[in-house]
Scaffold this active site. Structure first.
Site, PDB file in Angstrom:
ATOM      1  N   LYS A 193       0.826  -1.054  -0.095  1.00 16.25           N
ATOM      2  CA  LYS A 193      -0.050  -0.070   0.016  1.00 16.25           C
ATOM      3  C   LYS A 193       1.016   1.123   0.001  1.00 16.25           C
ATOM      4  O   LYS A 193       1.668   1.515   0.765  1.00 16.25           O
ATOM      5  CB  LYS A 193      -0.881   0.233   1.390  1.00 16.25           C
ATOM      6  CG  LYS A 193      -1.783   1.390   1.454  1.00 16.25           C
ATOM      7  CD  LYS A 193      -2.832   1.117   2.702  1.00 16.25           C
ATOM      8  CE  LYS A 193      -3.444   2.523   2.545  1.00 16.25           C
ATOM      9  NZ  LYS A 193      -4.584   2.410   3.677  1.00 16.25           N
ATOM     10  N   LYS A 246      -2.119  -1.756  -3.831  1.00 16.90           N
ATOM     11  CA  LYS A 246      -2.873  -0.496  -3.929  1.00 16.90           C
ATOM     12  C   LYS A 246      -2.075   0.905  -3.877  1.00 16.90           C
ATOM     13  O   LYS A 246      -1.267   1.078  -3.346  1.00 16.90           O
ATOM     14  CB  LYS A 246      -3.775  -0.473  -2.228  1.00 16.90           C
ATOM     15  CG  LYS A 246      -4.537   0.676  -2.115  1.00 16.90           C
ATOM     16  CD  LYS A 246      -5.207   0.779  -0.852  1.00 16.90           C
ATOM     17  CE  LYS A 246      -6.002   2.013  -0.790  1.00 16.90           C
ATOM     18  NZ  LYS A 246      -6.279   2.293   0.567  1.00 16.90           N
TER      19      LYS A 246
HETATM   20  C1  PBG Z   1      -7.638   3.218   5.411  1.00 12.97           C
HETATM   21  C2  PBG Z   1      -7.817   3.492   3.917  1.00 12.97           C
HETATM   22  C3  PBG Z   1      -7.793   4.391   3.067  1.00 12.97           C
HETATM   23  C4  PBG Z   1      -8.275   3.730   1.904  1.00 12.97           C
HETATM   24  C5  PBG Z   1      -8.459   2.438   2.053  1.00 12.97           C
HETATM   25  N1  PBG Z   1      -8.482   2.256   3.442  1.00 12.97           N
HETATM   26  C6  PBG Z   1      -7.284   5.632   3.138  1.00 12.97           C
HETATM   27  C7  PBG Z   1      -5.636   5.943   3.385  1.00 12.97           C
HETATM   28  O1  PBG Z   1      -4.778   4.980   3.679  1.00 12.97           O
HETATM   29  O2  PBG Z   1      -5.427   7.211   3.568  1.00 12.97           O
HETATM   30  C8  PBG Z   1      -8.190   4.410   0.379  1.00 12.97           C
HETATM   31  C9  PBG Z   1      -9.190   4.224  -0.227  1.00 12.97           C
HETATM   32  C10 PBG Z   1      -9.401   4.760  -1.529  1.00 12.97           C
HETATM   33  O3  PBG Z   1      -8.989   5.914  -1.557  1.00 12.97           O
HETATM   34  O4  PBG Z   1     -10.451   4.732  -2.263  1.00 12.97           O
HETATM   35  N2  PBG Z   1      -6.248   3.669   5.832  1.00 12.97           N
END
Ligand code: PBG
Length: 326
Positions: A193, A246
């Site tokens: 991520k 992601k």
């Molecule tokens: C929680 C989370 C996030 C997303 C999914 N789970 C936000 C982040 O990490 O700031 C982002 C999903 C999206 O942008 O569609 N941490």
């Protein structure tokens, strides 16, 4: 001369030559849950995406099931005044997400429920972990993430999806689930991520922006490649069933190499909020003529790169399209 145009000459020929096929059972649809009754409110930063109260989300799920879309990723959105330093509402028993899962499972036992495991939507500072001396503290966050996962597992979640990017989060969750007899609850880890600018619309939707600083000390730097492979390897070693890359659209190379490194693992890719809104906005501005064809192309590219599962705000639209084309 090679005569390759023969593979494109008619729609039938092109269909026969196609190597990448989208199927509805490869999609997960994210849903944002708020407290209340009879709430279905469009999210201002995410056209076509809604906040649902637990009763109204049942209708949405019923609708999706009609199109064969049966996998849902739940995010809780709570009021500012219910947030605290430790994100307590994330792991309190019978909290918003637990209640919602129980309702969904009661009415639609075949719906497959995934839940996001992270503190950012529940802490008053908006970070994904606890703060200790202005640092996002890894190890003290782990038991809370595990407790959050257990709360969801007890309510009937099929998969918990840790997204906080704390080291050891998969092992902490796996251990607590197993020792409470939830070894059949699976984990879909947000493994690679990246710290991305494309989460902006989501943070408005989940009201989870950090109140200071950014997430660069825990989410991955986008200039890295090998760390993504190492993150996936660590999650697999810690016992995750599925792994994830992601964002997706802007990280097709990472999807490809994570898949190639871990061929026997189910790989999910998250087509994130900013990537979704880029297509929406380009269509709204008239730069893209056909939204449906544009998102089909992008989602196919994500699949072509190597994703087995795609998480997308377009999942329902895609399912409708696939049903129509059958
Ligand atoms: C929680 C989370 C996030 C997303 C999914 N789970 C936000 C982040 O990490 O700031 C982002 C999903 C999206 O942008 O569609 N941490």
């Amino acid at each position: 001369m090679k005569r390759l145009r023969q593979f494109r000459i008619t729609q039938e020929v092109r269909d026969k030559a196609a190597e990448v096929m989208l199927k509805t059972d490869q999609f997960i649809y994210p849903l944002f849950i708020v407290e209340g009754l009879d709430v279905k409110r469009e999210i201002s930063s995410m056209k076509g995406v809604f906040h649902f109260s637990p009763d109204r989300v049942l209708h949405e799920i019923e609708d999706c099931l009609r199109y064969g879309l049966n996998k849902f990723l739940l995010f809780g959105v709570i009021e500012e005044k219910l947030k605290d330093e430790k994100g307590s509402a994330a792991y309190q028993p019978d909290n918003l997400i637990a209640k919602t899962i129980a309702q969904i499972k009661l009415h639609f036992p075949n719906a497959v429920i995934f839940t996001d495991i992270c503190l950012c939507a529940y802490t008053n500072h908006g970070h994904c972990g606890l703060i200790n001396n202005s640092i996002i503290d890894n190890d003290s966050t782990l038991p809370l993430l595990a407790q959050m996962a257990l709360t969801h597992a007890r309510a009937g979640a099929d998969f918990v999806a840790p997204s906080a990017m704390m080291d050891g989060q998969v092992a902490a969750i796996r251990n607590l689930l197993d020792s409470n007899h939830y070894s059949s609850t699976k984990i879909m880890a947000y493994s690679a991520k990246y710290c991305s600018n494309f989460y902006g619309p989501f943070r408005d939707a989940a009201q989870s922006s950090p109140s200071f600083g950014n997430r660069k000390t825990y989410q991955m730097d986008y200039r890295t490649i090998s760390q993504g492979i190492q993150e996936a390897a660590a999650d697999i070693e810690e016992g995750t069933e599925w792994i994830m890359v992601k964002p997706a659209h802007t990280y097709l190379d990472m999807i490809h190499s994570v898949k190639n490194n871990f061929k026997d693992k189910t790989l999910a890719a998250y087509h994130v909020s900013g990537e979704y809104m880029m297509i929406k906005a380009a269509f709204a501005a008239g730069y893209i003529a056909d939204e449906q064809q544009a998102f089909t192309e992008v989602l196919t590219a994500i699949k072509r790169a190597g994703a087995d599962i795609i998480i997308s705000y377009y999942a329902k639209e895609m399912a409708k399209t696939l049903m129509k084309n059958q």
